[in-house]
Design an enzyme around this catalytic site. Structure first.
Site, PDB file in Angstrom:
ATOM      1  N   GLY A 118       0.585  -1.543  -0.168  1.00 49.13           N
ATOM      2  CA  GLY A 118       0.201   0.198  -0.248  1.00 49.13           C
ATOM      3  C   GLY A 118       0.919   1.264   0.251  1.00 49.13           C
ATOM      4  O   GLY A 118       2.411   1.017   0.157  1.00 49.13           O
ATOM      5  N   LYS A 119      -0.131   2.374  -0.336  1.00 50.08           N
ATOM      6  CA  LYS A 119       0.945   3.657  -0.044  1.00 50.08           C
ATOM      7  C   LYS A 119       0.537   4.645  -0.278  1.00 50.08           C
ATOM      8  O   LYS A 119      -1.025   4.777  -0.851  1.00 50.08           O
ATOM      9  CB  LYS A 119       1.827   3.924  -1.584  1.00 50.08           C
ATOM     10  CG  LYS A 119       2.817   5.308  -1.407  1.00 50.08           C
ATOM     11  CD  LYS A 119       4.038   3.977  -0.796  1.00 50.08           C
ATOM     12  CE  LYS A 119       5.105   5.330  -0.490  1.00 50.08           C
ATOM     13  NZ  LYS A 119       6.459   3.988  -0.449  1.00 50.08           N
ATOM     14  N   GLY A 120       0.298   5.790   0.098  1.00 52.02           N
ATOM     15  CA  GLY A 120      -0.787   7.285   1.222  1.00 52.02           C
ATOM     16  C   GLY A 120       0.091   8.318   1.139  1.00 52.02           C
ATOM     17  O   GLY A 120       1.653   8.389   0.472  1.00 52.02           O
TER      18      GLY A 120
END
Ligand code: GLU
Length: 432
Positions: A118-120
């Site tokens: 994931g990444k944000g």
């Protein structure tokens, strides 16, 4: 037609060839083709499972209200909960975060961690805000993400522009929103301060992991970590720790660059003194124990290792043509533009890819998550020993794959990760 083009055409998605997400998926699907992996795996990996975009208002110190845009992309969770950093930077946009989330899927699988990718991020320059404003942005963003993150769901961590303090605010906000998780809620994020559930060795973990990878890989090229010269771009957490740990092993830092310029010193720059300077002044600019040089002079330095430790896509073809190093060690994700990479591989420069070199960060994040869930505190020696074992095994996996497939190390790393992901899909099947 490339594999990604064919899949995207089938899905009716249009991407330009120079789009960073297209290029990232293209290289993942190429690796899948090389191993003749099933089409269903390519379809699944070609798009993230979830793309969350939030807009949220924040009161600024001067009484005005500013609207922020935040992202959390959850690429794949077949191996375990989504995991990956949250960045605060002006350059944050959706395809960029999607590419980085896909890379986290590959990185966690290559390390054999029970975690997905994931990444944000939030699009703004954190340097332009006061500490109170930064806290309000972080708390409001965390509450906007709500139960899309959580200790069993998706665990953010520090990345470009965020740090242990930001993680402490995220954890505190999450715990206050979900009062049933007063204790277990702590593991919703990693990279926290030591006194609030953080792990020994997390702050230096990316640099430390990179050093372990170099110890394993450099002898292959007839080089020793004890006598290398190096140049580094970026002197934040990753750049400074990498420099200090390499210096302790006998390497010489000849040149360094950041967003303010570049410095050179023939006899070597002391990274500990430079780190103190950066802590005090915010950048390498004005450091008195090295000489300022131009960008071109920086890239042209003859060094053994060239280490990009700043933002993505910094090295274009022109800069690649300036480089005179034996090995590129990717401390940052995706530092090379596509033509730059082809040029460098063509002239025989070794490229150690980020999914291997900078995986120390997420690996110690995993240790932190594990310690939080088991209410344990590991000492530094235990963290370092385990980190070394994970990274050396991954490096050997990559070397074996490169021999088996007769390919470069980026392709080999992706293949070694996909082989594992596919095995798990074969066992789990597709629900329902
Ligand atoms: N931001 C780091 C990375 O991209 C660390 C992620 C994590 O610790 O979850 O690898």
């Amino acid at each position: 037609m490339s594999s990604a083009q064919a899949i995207f055409e089938e899905l009716d998605f249009t991407y330009a060839q120079d789009n960073i997400y297209f290029q990232t998926i293209d290289s993942i699907l190429d690796a899948a083709d090389r191993l003749a992996l099933p089409k269903r795996l390519k379809l699944i990996l070609s798009q993230p499972k979830n793309e969350l975009i939030v807009h949220f208002p924040v009161s600024m110190d001067d009484g005005s209200v500013r609207l922020f845009k935040g992202y959390r992309v959850q690429h794949n969770n077949v191996l375990g909960p989504y995991k990956g950093g949250i960045r605060y930077d002006n350059s944050v946009h959706l395809d960029h975060i999607k590419a980085l989330a896909a890379i986290m899927t590959v990185k966690c699988a290559l390390m054999r961690l029970p975690l997905g990718g994931g990444k944000g991020g939030v699009q703004f320059d954190p340097r332009s805000l006061s500490s109170d404003e930064l806290m309000r942005v972080t708390r409001r963003f965390t509450s906007a993400l709500g139960t899309n993150i959580g200790p069993d769901v998706d665990m953010p961590a520090p990345d470009v522009g965020t740090n242990a303090q930001v993680m402490a605010w995220m954890a505190d906000t999450y715990i206050n929103l979900d009062t049933k998780r007063k204790v277990s809620g702590l593991s919703v994020v990693t990279g926290k301060p030591l006194s609030f559930g953080g792990s020994m060795g997390r702050e230096k973990a990316t640099g430390q992991g990179l050093v372990y990878v170099l110890e394993e890989m450099l002898p292959e090229y007839g080089m020793s970590i004890h006598e290398c010269t190096f140049a580094i771009i970026g002197f934040g957490n990753v750049g400074s720790w990498t420099s200090k740990l390499l210096h302790e092993r006998g390497c010489t830092l000849k040149a360094v660059a950041d967003h303010t310029g570049a410095l050179y010193e023939e006899k070597g720059i002391d990274p500990f003194a430079l780190d103190r300077h950066v802590q005090e002044h915010g950048s390498i600019s004005g450091f008195p124990l090295a000489d300022p040089i131009s960008e071109e002079e920086f890239y042209c330095q003859r060094v053994d290792l060239f280490i990009p430790a700043a933002l993505e896509q910094m090295i274009d073809l022109e800069k690649a043509e300036w480089l005179r190093c034996k090995v590129i060690v990717e401390a940052a994700n995706l530092p090379l533009q596509q033509e730059a990479e082809s040029y460098l591989l063509g002239k025989g420069t070794k490229i150690l890819p980020a999914v291997l070199c900078n995986a120390g960060g997420v690996t110690v994040s995993y240790f932190e998550w594990k310690q939080n869930r088991q209410s344990e505190t590991w000492d530094l020696d235990r963290v370092d020993r385990r980190l070394k074992r994970v990274l050396i095994q991954a490096a050997r996996r990559v070397k074996d794959m490169a021999k088996q497939q007769q390919c470069d190390l980026r392709v080999a790393s992706t293949c070694a990760a996909l082989e594992h992901i596919n095995e798990v899909y074969e066992m789990r099947g597709i629900f329902p």
